[in-house]
Design a protein around this motif. Structure first.
Motif, PDB file in Angstrom:
ATOM      1  N   GLY A  30       0.820  -1.214   0.000  1.00 17.12           N
ATOM      2  CA  GLY A  30       0.000   0.000   0.000  1.00 17.12           C
ATOM      3  C   GLY A  30       0.844   1.250   0.000  1.00 17.12           C
ATOM      4  N   LEU A  31       1.936   1.267   0.790  1.00 14.43           N
ATOM      5  CA  LEU A  31       2.813   2.431   0.823  1.00 14.43           C
ATOM      6  C   LEU A  31       3.503   2.642  -0.519  1.00 14.43           C
ATOM      7  N   VAL A  32       3.925   1.544  -1.136  1.00 10.44           N
ATOM      8  CA  VAL A  32       4.586   1.666  -2.441  1.00 10.44           C
ATOM      9  C   VAL A  32       3.627   2.241  -3.477  1.00 10.44           C
ATOM     10  N   VAL A  33       2.408   1.725  -3.482  1.00  9.07           N
ATOM     11  CA  VAL A  33       1.417   2.221  -4.447  1.00  9.07           C
ATOM     12  C   VAL A  33       1.121   3.695  -4.197  1.00  9.07           C
ATOM     13  N   ALA A  34       0.953   4.065  -2.896  1.00 10.29           N
ATOM     14  CA  ALA A  34       0.659   5.465  -2.574  1.00 10.29           C
ATOM     15  C   ALA A  34       1.824   6.367  -2.953  1.00 10.29           C
ATOM     16  N   ARG A  35       3.056   5.899  -2.693  1.00 10.41           N
ATOM     17  CA  ARG A  35       4.211   6.719  -3.048  1.00 10.41           C
ATOM     18  C   ARG A  35       4.329   6.900  -4.548  1.00 10.41           C
ATOM     19  N   ARG A  36       4.100   5.824  -5.290  1.00 10.28           N
ATOM     20  CA  ARG A  36       4.186   5.948  -6.750  1.00 10.28           C
ATOM     21  C   ARG A  36       3.092   6.867  -7.286  1.00 10.28           C
ATOM     22  N   ALA A  37       1.901   6.787  -6.679  1.00 14.06           N
ATOM     23  CA  ALA A  37       0.828   7.687  -7.099  1.00 14.06           C
ATOM     24  C   ALA A  37       1.201   9.138  -6.783  1.00 14.06           C
ATOM     25  N   ALA A  38       1.813   9.349  -5.588  1.00 13.83           N
ATOM     26  CA  ALA A  38       2.236  10.705  -5.230  1.00 13.83           C
ATOM     27  C   ALA A  38       3.335  11.191  -6.170  1.00 13.83           C
ATOM     28  N   GLU A  39       4.249  10.295  -6.534  1.00 11.70           N
ATOM     29  CA  GLU A  39       5.305  10.698  -7.476  1.00 11.70           C
ATOM     30  C   GLU A  39       4.727  11.052  -8.829  1.00 11.70           C
ATOM     31  N   ASP A  40       3.747  10.278  -9.297  1.00 10.32           N
ATOM     32  CA  ASP A  40       3.100  10.603 -10.574  1.00 10.32           C
ATOM     33  C   ASP A  40       2.384  11.939 -10.491  1.00 10.32           C
ATOM     34  N   LEU A  41       1.697  12.162  -9.357  1.00 11.56           N
ATOM     35  CA  LEU A  41       0.983  13.434  -9.188  1.00 11.56           C
ATOM     36  C   LEU A  41       1.958  14.595  -9.125  1.00 11.56           C
ATOM     37  N   ALA A  42       3.072  14.404  -8.401  1.00 13.47           N
ATOM     38  CA  ALA A  42       4.072  15.472  -8.313  1.00 13.47           C
ATOM     39  C   ALA A  42       4.684  15.757  -9.682  1.00 13.47           C
ATOM     40  N   ARG A  43       4.920  14.703 -10.474  1.00 13.40           N
ATOM     41  CA  ARG A  43       5.461  14.914 -11.811  1.00 13.40           C
ATOM     42  C   ARG A  43       4.465  15.679 -12.679  1.00 13.40           C
ATOM     43  N   ASP A  44       3.193  15.293 -12.592  1.00 11.21           N
ATOM     44  CA  ASP A  44       2.183  16.027 -13.362  1.00 11.21           C
ATOM     45  C   ASP A  44       2.100  17.477 -12.910  1.00 11.21           C
ATOM     46  N   LEU A  45       2.216  17.671 -11.581  1.00 12.14           N
ATOM     47  CA  LEU A  45       2.137  19.034 -11.055  1.00 12.14           C
ATOM     48  C   LEU A  45       3.324  19.869 -11.530  1.00 12.14           C
ATOM     49  N   ARG A  46       4.526  19.248 -11.494  1.00 13.47           N
ATOM     50  CA  ARG A  46       5.690  19.989 -11.985  1.00 13.47           C
ATOM     51  C   ARG A  46       5.539  20.341 -13.450  1.00 13.47           C
ATOM     52  N   GLU A  47       5.022  19.422 -14.218  1.00  9.81           N
ATOM     53  CA  GLU A  47       4.824  19.713 -15.634  1.00  9.81           C
ATOM     54  C   GLU A  47       3.807  20.830 -15.819  1.00  9.81           C
ATOM     55  N   ALA A  48       2.734  20.815 -14.998  1.00  5.58           N
ATOM     56  CA  ALA A  48       1.727  21.866 -15.102  1.00  5.58           C
ATOM     57  C   ALA A  48       2.305  23.215 -14.705  1.00  5.58           C
ATOM     58  N   VAL A  49       3.098  23.226 -13.607  1.00  6.28           N
ATOM     59  CA  VAL A  49       3.703  24.485 -13.174  1.00  6.28           C
ATOM     60  C   VAL A  49       4.693  24.984 -14.226  1.00  6.28           C
ATOM     61  N   GLN A  50       5.453  24.043 -14.787  1.00  4.23           N
ATOM     62  CA  GLN A  50       6.393  24.446 -15.842  1.00  4.23           C
ATOM     63  C   GLN A  50       5.671  25.013 -17.044  1.00  4.23           C
ATOM     64  N   ALA A  51       4.569  24.378 -17.422  1.00  2.20           N
ATOM     65  CA  ALA A  51       3.781  24.894 -18.541  1.00  2.20           C
ATOM     66  C   ALA A  51       3.216  26.263 -18.214  1.00  2.20           C
ATOM     67  N   ARG A  52       2.754  26.421 -16.949  1.00  2.00           N
ATOM     68  CA  ARG A  52       2.234  27.736 -16.564  1.00  2.00           C
ATOM     69  C   ARG A  52       3.313  28.797 -16.616  1.00  2.00           C
ATOM     70  N   ASP A  53       4.517  28.466 -16.072  1.00  2.00           N
ATOM     71  CA  ASP A  53       5.600  29.450 -16.079  1.00  2.00           C
ATOM     72  C   ASP A  53       6.001  29.793 -17.509  1.00  2.00           C
ATOM     73  N   GLU A  54       6.042  28.791 -18.365  1.00  5.58           N
ATOM     74  CA  GLU A  54       6.375  29.085 -19.761  1.00  5.58           C
ATOM     75  C   GLU A  54       5.328  29.982 -20.396  1.00  5.58           C
ATOM     76  N   PHE A  55       4.041  29.687 -20.086  1.00  5.81           N
ATOM     77  CA  PHE A  55       2.974  30.529 -20.629  1.00  5.81           C
ATOM     78  C   PHE A  55       3.105  31.961 -20.122  1.00  5.81           C
ATOM     79  N   LEU A  56       3.344  32.108 -18.790  1.00  3.54           N
ATOM     80  CA  LEU A  56       3.471  33.458 -18.248  1.00  3.54           C
ATOM     81  C   LEU A  56       4.663  34.178 -18.853  1.00  3.54           C
ATOM     82  N   SER A  57       5.761  33.431 -19.030  1.00  2.00           N
ATOM     83  CA  SER A  57       6.935  34.072 -19.606  1.00  2.00           C
ATOM     84  C   SER A  57       6.657  34.543 -21.032  1.00  2.00           C
ATOM     85  N   ILE A  58       6.038  33.644 -21.832  1.00  2.00           N
ATOM     86  CA  ILE A  58       5.746  34.016 -23.229  1.00  2.00           C
ATOM     87  C   ILE A  58       4.716  35.143 -23.279  1.00  2.00           C
TER      88      ILE A  58
END
Length: 615
Positions: A360-388
């Protein structure tokens, strides 16, 4: 007997003729000893008295002092012999011709008491008289009930209950009341007396002091109680440990010897290994022939080297009920530890294994890592949009500002009546709004650049004193609009290798904050040298900052005041801090509520060699 012994001691010197005086005294002492041995204390005292006359007659020819000394010596020795004979007999001197059986009974250490068929005491030996504290003369002929005193719960005495045919000592002592008020624990043995014709003439009661036995029994009872309590506690502890061993949500196994024979397996370990109770006593290789050879090699190494081994999130198949039901057996993960099992001497006996289900911990951690990766990608996309977007907006905004400035200069300042023209007021208001929009877009662009790590610095020699004077002169109109007087104090030129535009941005943001929160009070700007640093201090006398808010105001979107009363995004000080730290400087605030705030910036100065090389 006494007269005979004394007469013999007097007649021997008379028959044999004159003898030494000392020989007569010795013969008289010998007569006392013979009387004491044969007759006891009484004859010894009589022999002493008669012998004294014989000693006087033998010593009459001696000097008076010598005669008195010899008589005194004889009387002392005779009296001592008589006393010793009296203690030996202890008042129970057997009459002459007493049978051997009676003497044996008197010499016994155990108490012996005999009664007739009516319960009357007919005999007791000295040991019985001593334990009962009753003289022999008083006990003989008295009923047993008067002689004995026992506790009511101890039961009746021998003559009251029917005598048992087999004489045995009692297993448990009972209390016998003594005349001095104390109680004496005794052991007893009762035997019936049988006459020649089979009649029942009475009973014999033997008893002895059981104090030491009672103490031993009490100590034994206490030891048995403690032993019973210890055994009960050990049993309860064993049951608790067994309950914990079987119910713990972890697989626990103990393997013994180099072949790793299964010694203990709790239910979770059996489920993990997919075995039943028949695996106990079998080597692990036979129980799990398909087990990974690498795992077995590690187990061998732990047993051989004595070093524990731990594994994290190891994929293992399991049918344990303490796992995540949503996953298949091939997706189980365990944290396990192999610990050497040593005996009391430190010799390795086997290996103890503990495995905990962490799927259960492994599954939860992997889900959190996937969510964090998606969040980083979203924040990066937002920062790129704001910059452009910010970069693209700056060009049209700058163009509009230029057009508005051209219109402001071309439009008449007053109408024919002398008042400020409507066109001039509208263009001026629109220009201020565009200036604020331009600042907001620049802020967003700076945020996106800082977040992306692309804050470019164009270093060049910059005089902080001159730059501050120029900026102060340019913001006088803003200070007047905020009704804050602005005072500048500069000591000397302070040159450093900095980015001019970024330093201007730092000073402008600090001055804007001072005007906003200065409460229409004076604002002071100090530019001084502090060692190898240029020190810029912007001080206001406004609302101040609470101590608990002074650290967080330099973070993104953090404000120390209500947004309802003061506008802004909480990004200005964060950008200032990022710029100052990028220039290898530092910034801090000194403030108290309602006492104003001082923002202090320190930037490293250039050395003289660096300044000359730049020139």
């Amino acid at each position: 007997m006494a007269v005979l012994c004394a007469g013999a001691a007097w007649a021997v010197p008379w028959l044999l003729g004159p003898l030494p005086t000392s020989l007569g005294v010795l013969l008289s002492i010998a007569a006392v000893l013979v009387a004491a041995l044969v007759g006891g204390a009484g004859p010894a005292w009589v022999a002493t008295l008669l012998g004294s006359f014989a000693v006087v007659s033998h010593t009459s020819a001696n000097p008076v002092a010598t005669a008195v000394l010899e008589i005194a010596l004889f009387l002392s020795v005779g009296g001592l012999v008589a006393l010793l004979a009296g203690r030996r007999s202890n008042g129970t001197v057997a009459p002459p011709g007493e049978p051997l059986e009676a003497r044996l009974l008197r010499s016994l250490g155990d108490a012996v008491l005999a009664t007739d068929a009516h319960g009357v005491v007919r005999y007791l030996n000295p040991a019985a008289a001593q334990l009962l504290q009753c003289p022999e003369q008083e006990a003989i002929g008295a009923p047993l009930s008067q002689v004995l005193r026992s506790r009511p719960e101890s039961g009746s005495f021998p003559t009251i209950r029917p005598p048992t045919p087999l004489a045995t000592w009692s297993q448990w002592p009972r209390a016998l009341k003594r005349r001095d008020g104390g109680e004496l624990p005794i052991e007893e043995c009762i035997a019936p007396l049988k006459g020649r014709d089979g009649e029942d003439p009475g009973a014999v009661w033997m008893f002895r002091d059981a104090t030491s036995r009672r103490q031993l029994e009490l100590e034994r009872s206490r030891l048995l109680e403690r032993e019973h309590a210890a055994l009960g506690e050990a049993q309860a502890q064993r049951e608790r440990m067994e309950s914990l061993f079987t119910q713990t949500p972890a697989a626990i196994a103990v393997f013994q010897g180099p072949d790793h024979v299964c010694s203990l397996l709790n239910p979770q370990a059996r489920a993990l290994l997919d075995v039943d109770g028949g695996a106990i006593g079998k080597p692990l290789r036979d129980v799990q022939p398909a087990m990974d050879p690498g795992m077995l090699s590690l187990l061998d190494e732990v047993y051989r080297e004595g070093r524990p081994f731990s594994g994290r999130e190891v994929p293992l198949a399991s049918t344990s009920p303490y796992v995540t039901p949503a996953l298949s057996r091939q997706q189980r993960f365990h944290d396990f530890t192999w610990q050497p099992w040593r005996d009391a001497r430190g010799v390795i006996q086997g290996v103890m294994a503990v495995a905990v289900e962490v799927t259960g911990l492994v599954v939860a951690r992997r889900a959190a890592e996937d969510l964090a990766r998606d969040l980083r990608e979203a924040v990066q996309a937002r920062d790129e949009f704001l910059s452009i977007a910010s970069h693209e907006l700056r060009t049209p905004i700058t163009s509009v500002q230029l057009q508005l400035q051209f219109l402001l200069r071309a439009a008449p300042a007053t109408d024919p009546e002398g008042a400020v023209s409507l066109v001039h007021r509208r263009v001026e208001s629109t220009l201020r709004s565009m200036t604020q929009l331009h600042q907001l877009v620049s802020t967003l662009l700076d945020v996106s650049r800082i977040r992306a790590g692309r804050l470019d610095l164009r270093r060049e020699p910059v005089d902080l004193s001159s730059l501050t004077q120029d900026l102060v002169s340019r913001v006088q109109e803003d200070a007047a609009g905020a009704r804050c007087s602005l005072r500048l104090m500069v000591d000397e030129p302070l040159v450093g290798s900095w980015d001019r535009v970024r330093v201007e941005q730092v000073i402008t943001n600090l001055l804007s904050n001072a005007f906003k929160y200065g409460a229409q009070r004076p604002v002071e700007v100090h530019v001084t040298r502090e060692g190898d640093f240029a020190r810029l201090c912007v001080k206001d006398h406004g609302i101040g900052i609470a101590p608990e808010d002074q650290a967080r105001i330099f973070h993104r979107f953090e404000r120390a005041v209500s947004q309802r009363h003061y506008s802004g995004f909480g990004l200005g000080l964060w950008i200032v801090r990022q710029i100052v730290e990028a220039l290898h400087g530092d910034i801090r605030v000194e403030s108290r509520p309602d006492a104003g705030s001082s923002f202090i910036v320190r930037l490293p100065l250039e050395s003289a060699a660096t300044v000359d090389a730049s020139a």
